[in-house]
Design an enzyme around this catalytic site. Structure first.
Site, short mmCIF file in Angstrom:
data_model
loop_
_atom_site.label_atom_id
_atom_site.label_comp_id
_atom_site.label_asym_id
_atom_site.label_seq_id
_atom_site.Cartn_x
_atom_site.Cartn_y
_atom_site.Cartn_z
N ARG A 85 -9.40 -23.15 -3.68
CA ARG A 85 -8.66 -22.29 -4.60
C ARG A 85 -8.98 -20.81 -4.40
O ARG A 85 -8.81 -20.00 -5.31
CB ARG A 85 -8.89 -22.70 -6.06
CG ARG A 85 -8.43 -24.13 -6.37
CD ARG A 85 -8.53 -24.44 -7.86
NE ARG A 85 -8.04 -25.79 -8.13
CZ ARG A 85 -8.80 -26.87 -8.12
NH1 ARG A 85 -10.09 -26.76 -7.86
NH2 ARG A 85 -8.28 -28.05 -8.39
N LYS B 210 0.07 -10.70 -0.32
CA LYS B 210 1.07 -11.75 -0.20
C LYS B 210 0.74 -12.62 1.01
O LYS B 210 0.51 -12.10 2.10
CB LYS B 210 2.47 -11.17 -0.03
CG LYS B 210 3.26 -11.04 -1.32
CD LYS B 210 4.71 -10.74 -1.02
CE LYS B 210 5.54 -10.69 -2.28
NZ LYS B 210 6.96 -10.38 -1.99
N GLU C 139 9.44 -1.42 9.29
CA GLU C 139 8.83 -1.41 7.96
C GLU C 139 8.41 0.01 7.55
O GLU C 139 8.45 0.35 6.37
CB GLU C 139 7.62 -2.35 7.93
CG GLU C 139 7.97 -3.83 7.95
CD GLU C 139 8.46 -4.35 6.60
OE1 GLU C 139 8.50 -3.57 5.62
OE2 GLU C 139 8.82 -5.54 6.55
N LYS D 151 2.91 1.14 0.01
CA LYS D 151 2.69 -0.26 -0.38
C LYS D 151 1.58 -0.38 -1.41
O LYS D 151 1.70 -1.14 -2.38
CB LYS D 151 2.37 -1.11 0.85
CG LYS D 151 2.30 -2.60 0.52
CD LYS D 151 2.54 -3.48 1.71
CE LYS D 151 2.76 -4.92 1.28
NZ LYS D 151 2.99 -5.84 2.40
N GLU E 164 4.80 -9.21 -8.60
CA GLU E 164 6.25 -9.07 -8.53
C GLU E 164 6.91 -9.46 -9.84
O GLU E 164 7.91 -10.19 -9.87
CB GLU E 164 6.80 -9.92 -7.37
CG GLU E 164 8.04 -9.34 -6.73
CD GLU E 164 8.39 -10.01 -5.42
OE1 GLU E 164 9.08 -11.04 -5.45
OE2 GLU E 164 7.95 -9.51 -4.36
N ARG F 66 7.34 -4.44 -7.28
CA ARG F 66 7.02 -4.90 -5.93
C ARG F 66 8.25 -5.37 -5.16
O ARG F 66 8.26 -5.35 -3.94
CB ARG F 66 5.98 -6.02 -6.02
CG ARG F 66 5.50 -6.46 -4.64
CD ARG F 66 4.25 -7.30 -4.70
NE ARG F 66 3.81 -7.58 -3.35
CZ ARG F 66 2.56 -7.88 -3.01
NH1 ARG F 66 1.63 -7.94 -3.95
NH2 ARG F 66 2.24 -8.11 -1.77
N ASN G 281 10.83 -5.36 -0.65
CA ASN G 281 11.73 -6.30 0.01
C ASN G 281 13.07 -5.67 0.36
O ASN G 281 14.04 -6.38 0.69
CB ASN G 281 11.96 -7.53 -0.88
CG ASN G 281 10.76 -8.45 -0.92
OD1 ASN G 281 10.11 -8.68 0.09
ND2 ASN G 281 10.44 -8.95 -2.10
N HIS H 170 15.21 -7.06 3.13
CA HIS H 170 14.62 -8.33 3.57
C HIS H 170 15.48 -9.55 3.26
O HIS H 170 15.29 -10.60 3.88
CB HIS H 170 13.25 -8.51 2.93
CG HIS H 170 12.17 -7.70 3.59
ND1 HIS H 170 12.27 -6.34 3.76
CD2 HIS H 170 10.97 -8.06 4.12
CE1 HIS H 170 11.18 -5.89 4.36
NE2 HIS H 170 10.38 -6.92 4.59
N HIS I 2 15.56 -11.91 6.40
CA HIS I 2 14.99 -13.26 6.48
C HIS I 2 16.04 -14.28 6.89
O HIS I 2 15.75 -15.24 7.62
CB HIS I 2 14.37 -13.65 5.14
CG HIS I 2 13.07 -12.96 4.86
ND1 HIS I 2 12.47 -12.97 3.61
CD2 HIS I 2 12.25 -12.24 5.67
CE1 HIS I 2 11.34 -12.28 3.66
NE2 HIS I 2 11.19 -11.84 4.90
N HIS J 111 10.64 -9.26 13.29
CA HIS J 111 10.82 -9.02 11.86
C HIS J 111 11.30 -7.59 11.60
O HIS J 111 12.25 -7.39 10.83
CB HIS J 111 9.50 -9.27 11.12
CG HIS J 111 9.58 -8.98 9.65
ND1 HIS J 111 10.33 -9.74 8.79
CD2 HIS J 111 9.01 -7.99 8.90
CE1 HIS J 111 10.22 -9.26 7.56
NE2 HIS J 111 9.43 -8.21 7.60
#
Length: 380
Positions: A132, A154, A196, A238, A248, A258, A262, A265, A269, A281
């Protein structure tokens, strides 16, 4: 005699430390030749697992040796994973978990990721899910990973349904952005990372756009002071967003929080999946940003000059701004399972203007098709 900016010896310039606050604070160190920082961030852990792609097997040996030299009683395990997005699968993650179990990894031990964005995403997820959550230190080796995957906590892997749909928020214990590692990075990979960076300029920092627009793209190399400034500025964007909205849940005063990161994106994606991750990417993000700029122009009145600036700035550094691969219907089906969607409602991060992101919910299919036609060459 004082050095002019062009004469600054970046190889020996002081590193920049960007502090990430919040519940689990950590530092992002940016500079050249930063190997000494890794043992510091790992601390006294007796077991370290270094996750790296096959392409970096030679470099990972040096990293493992340095970790042992700094603590002779330390046991370092190297976990070699596939290159690129092929690493981000449940099967690869499971192989890492099994290796940690065999080594008796405990909560006082540390995972180190050494590689690009895919390695960082995978390694962060392995660390987040083992017991965890164990500490993870990221050593990104690509520009994309430095300004994107390594910062913000993330983590994730891909599934047949889409990219990064399985993951967790797990902030690192530290990040080392050693720009000297970019010296051997293929030019196409460095250019992809700029996707990015430019995105950060549009959503938050117009100075990034000015630097890109006034710098010869051929001068954006590992030793360039401009590239270092771009990296630091993109990371700051960021960091500021993540500290304000780690999980988010949304920002203040109408800011998407947040989700702003994206930008571009949703389509990116979908394109990556349609191309079986054969497109980089950052390249997909550039296309996606132009798409949402076209969408915002039609659906929300984004000025045409801002749309044109998207095309010009991404193209200036060598990134694509059009796409003629998969069809709209295929991409739309993938976009409908995007993480930002709510039920049957598609949501896109768009701009009111440069530096002013917002969320567009439920755009008409007519506007979506028109925006896609504008980037696919099908517009009349």
């Amino acid at each position: 005699m004082n050095d002019s900016p062009d004469d600054v010896d970046l190889e020996h310039a002081p590193e920049t430390v960007l502090h990430v606050g919040g519940a689990s604070p950590y530092d992002v160190v940016v500079g050249h030749h930063l190997a000494d920082h890794l043992p510091e961030m790992v601390g006294d852990a007796l077991r370290v697992a270094v996750i790296c792609p096959e392409a970096l097997e030679e470099l990972v040996g040096e990293v493992a040796d340095a970790l042992v030299e700094s603590h002779p009683d330390r046991d370092v395990t190297v976990l070699v994973v596939p290159d690129g997005e092929e690493a981000k699968t449940a099967e690869v993650a499971n192989s890492c978990w099994e290796a940690l179990g065999e080594e008796g990894f405990t909560r006082s031990d540390v995972v180190v990721t050494l590689g690009g964005g895919a390695t960082t995403d995978l390694g962060g997820f392995v660390a987040a899910s083992w017991l965890r959550g164990v500490r993870v230190v990221h050593v990104p080796t690509t520009l994309l990973a430095m300004v994107d995957a390594a910062v913000g906590g993330k983590t994730g892997i891909n599934t047949e349904a889409g990219k990064n749909l399985v993951g967790a928020f797990h902030e690192p214990a530290g990040v080392i952005c050693d720009l000297s590692l970019l010296e051997t990075l293929p030019r196409d990979e460095l250019v992809a990372g700029l996707g990015e960076v430019v995105k950060c300029g549009f959503i938050a920092d117009p100075e990034i756009l000015r630097l890109v627009e006034t710098t010869d793209p051929d001068e954006l190399v590992a030793s360039s002071p401009v590239l270092r400034e771009l990296v630091e500025r993109a990371i700051r964007v960021k960091v500021d967003v993540v500290v304000a909205d780690l999980r988010e849940t949304g920002g203040a005063d109408g800011h998407p929080g947040r989700e702003a990161l994206n930008y571009g994106h949703t389509l990116a994606h979908a394109i990556e999946r349609a191309e079986d991750y054969g497109i980089r990417h950052g390249e997909a993000v550039a296309i996606g940003c132009v798409f949402v700029a076209e969408l915002a122009h039609r659906a929300a009145g984004l000025p045409r000059e801002v749309v044109d600036r998207h095309r010009a700035t991404f193209a200036r550094v060598g990134l694509p701004t059009t796409y003629a691969g998969a069809g709209f219907d295929e991409l739309l089906a993938t976009m409908r399972v995007d993480k930002k969607s709510r039920g049957a409602v598609l949501r896109f991060v768009v701009l009111d203007d440069v530096g002013r992101p917002t969320v567009l919910s439920g755009p008409s299919e007519e506007h979506l098709r028109e925006a896609f036609a504008a980037i696919s060459g099908a517009a009349s």
